[in-house]
Design an enzyme around this catalytic site. Structure first.
Site, short mmCIF file in Angstrom:
data_model
loop_
_atom_site.label_atom_id
_atom_site.label_comp_id
_atom_site.label_asym_id
_atom_site.label_seq_id
_atom_site.Cartn_x
_atom_site.Cartn_y
_atom_site.Cartn_z
N GLU A 9 29.07 -64.68 39.08
CA GLU A 9 30.36 -65.30 39.08
C GLU A 9 30.86 -65.36 37.88
O GLU A 9 30.10 -65.15 36.65
CB GLU A 9 30.02 -66.79 39.65
CG GLU A 9 29.28 -67.09 40.98
CD GLU A 9 30.20 -66.62 41.98
OE1 GLU A 9 31.55 -66.63 41.81
OE2 GLU A 9 29.74 -66.37 43.03
N HIS A 153 30.80 -70.24 46.68
CA HIS A 153 30.39 -68.81 46.38
C HIS A 153 29.26 -69.24 45.28
O HIS A 153 29.28 -70.24 44.31
CB HIS A 153 31.30 -67.88 45.41
CG HIS A 153 32.25 -67.46 46.41
ND1 HIS A 153 32.10 -66.11 47.01
CD2 HIS A 153 33.28 -67.91 47.22
CE1 HIS A 153 33.07 -65.90 47.77
NE2 HIS A 153 33.93 -66.80 47.83
#
Length: 239
Positions: A9, A153
Site C-alpha cells: 500500500e 485494501h
C-alpha cells in the site's frame, strides 16, 4: 520451490512524484503450500498520504507516525525475499515502488527484479480470461475465494487472498493453508476433503436378472462374430 505472494500500500500512485510505500505484506509458499512464514510491516513515509489513497486502504498519517522507515527494515526485507519468485497482481506498480525505495535506501542496491523472479497474476488472469474484469474482487468471485473481510485494501490481507487466487489459476486448487486442518481455512474450490460425521449404509448391489443376462450374452456373441473371434470380454472374463 519458494514463492512469495506480495502486495503493497502506498501514499499515492506515482513514485516519480515522491510517493512512498506505507505497508508491505508477504505470504510465503513452499512447494505450493502456505508456510505461515509471512512478512508484514507498516512504514513511515515522511510525507502526507493522498486523501484518495486513504479512502482505498484506510491508513492514516497519524497511524504511521511511530512506524519504522523503509531503511530500518530494508535488510530484513531483502533477506526474506532474495532468490524467491515474487507473485504480484499488477506487478509493475509494486515493483516500481519497491525499486524506488531501494534506490532511496542505497545507491548500489540491486533492483527487486534482479533479486527475485517476478510473476504478474494480472497478466496471467488476462491470458486465462481475455476481455473480462480481472481485479482481485472479480477474480475472487470467479474462483469462489472468500474476500468477505476485504472492506478496505490491506497489503497482508490482499497477499493472502492473492495466494489463494494464484493457486487456483495455476493449478486448480485453492487454500492449501495449514489452517484448513484446524478449521480456520477459507472455503472455496479445493478447500480440502469433507469427512462424513455418521456411518453410511452399505451400498446396494443390483444383479442382472435372467433376461438381462441372456441379452448380455447375445451381445457378446454378436461382438465375437463381428470381430472374428477377438471379443476381449470373452477372452478376459469368460476364458
Amino acid at each position: 520451490m519458494r514463492q512469495i505472494v506480495l502486495d503493497t500500500e502506498t501514499t499515492g500512485l506515482e513514485p516519480a512524484e515522491g510517493h512512498r510505500i506505507i505497508e508491505i505484506g508477504c505470504v510465503e509458499l513452499v512447494d505450493r503450500r502456505l508456510t505461515r512464514n509471512n512478512f508484514h510491516q507498516y512504514l513511515r513515509p515522511d510525507r502526507e498520504i493522498d486523501q484518495g489513497a486513504v479512502q482505498v486502504h484506510g491508513i492514516t498519517d497519524e497511524f504511521l507516525r511511530d512506524k519504522p522507515r523503509f531503511a530500518d527494515i530494508a535488510e530484513d526485507f531483502i533477506g526474506y525475499v532474495r532468490g524467491a519468485e515474487l507473485i504480484i497482481h499488477n506487478a509493475p506498480f509494486d515493483v516500481g515502488f519497491l525499486n524506488h525505495e531501494l534506490d532511496l535506501w542505497r545507491e548500489d542496491a540491486e533492483p527487486i527484479d534482479k533479486l527475485c523472479r517476478i510473476t504478474d497474476t494480472l497478466v496471467m488472469a488476462r491470458s486465462l480470461h481475455p476481455g473480462q474484469r480481472n481485479s482481485l474482487d472479480a477474480l475472487c468471485k470467479r474462483y469462489e475465494v472468500d474476500n468477505s473481510q476485504r472492506d478496505l485494501h490491506g497489503a497482508l490481507l490482499d497477499a493472502e487472498i492473492l495466494a489463494d487466487l494464484y493457486l487456483a489459476m495455476s493449478g486448480g486448487q485453492v487454500s492449501l493453508a495449514l489452517g484448513a486442518q484446524d478449521g480456520s481455512g477459507r472455503g472455496g474450490v479445493g478447500a480440502g476433503p469433507h469427512r462424513l460425521t455418521a456411518p453410511r449404509p452399505p451400498l446396494m448391489v443390483v444383479r442382472a436378472d435372467a433376461e438381462e443376462s441372456a441379452a448380455h450374452q447375445a451381445r457378446l456373441a454378436a461382438i465375437e462374430a463381428a470381430s472374428g473371434g477377438e471379443c476381449l470380454w470373452l477372452k478376459t472374463w469368460m476364458g
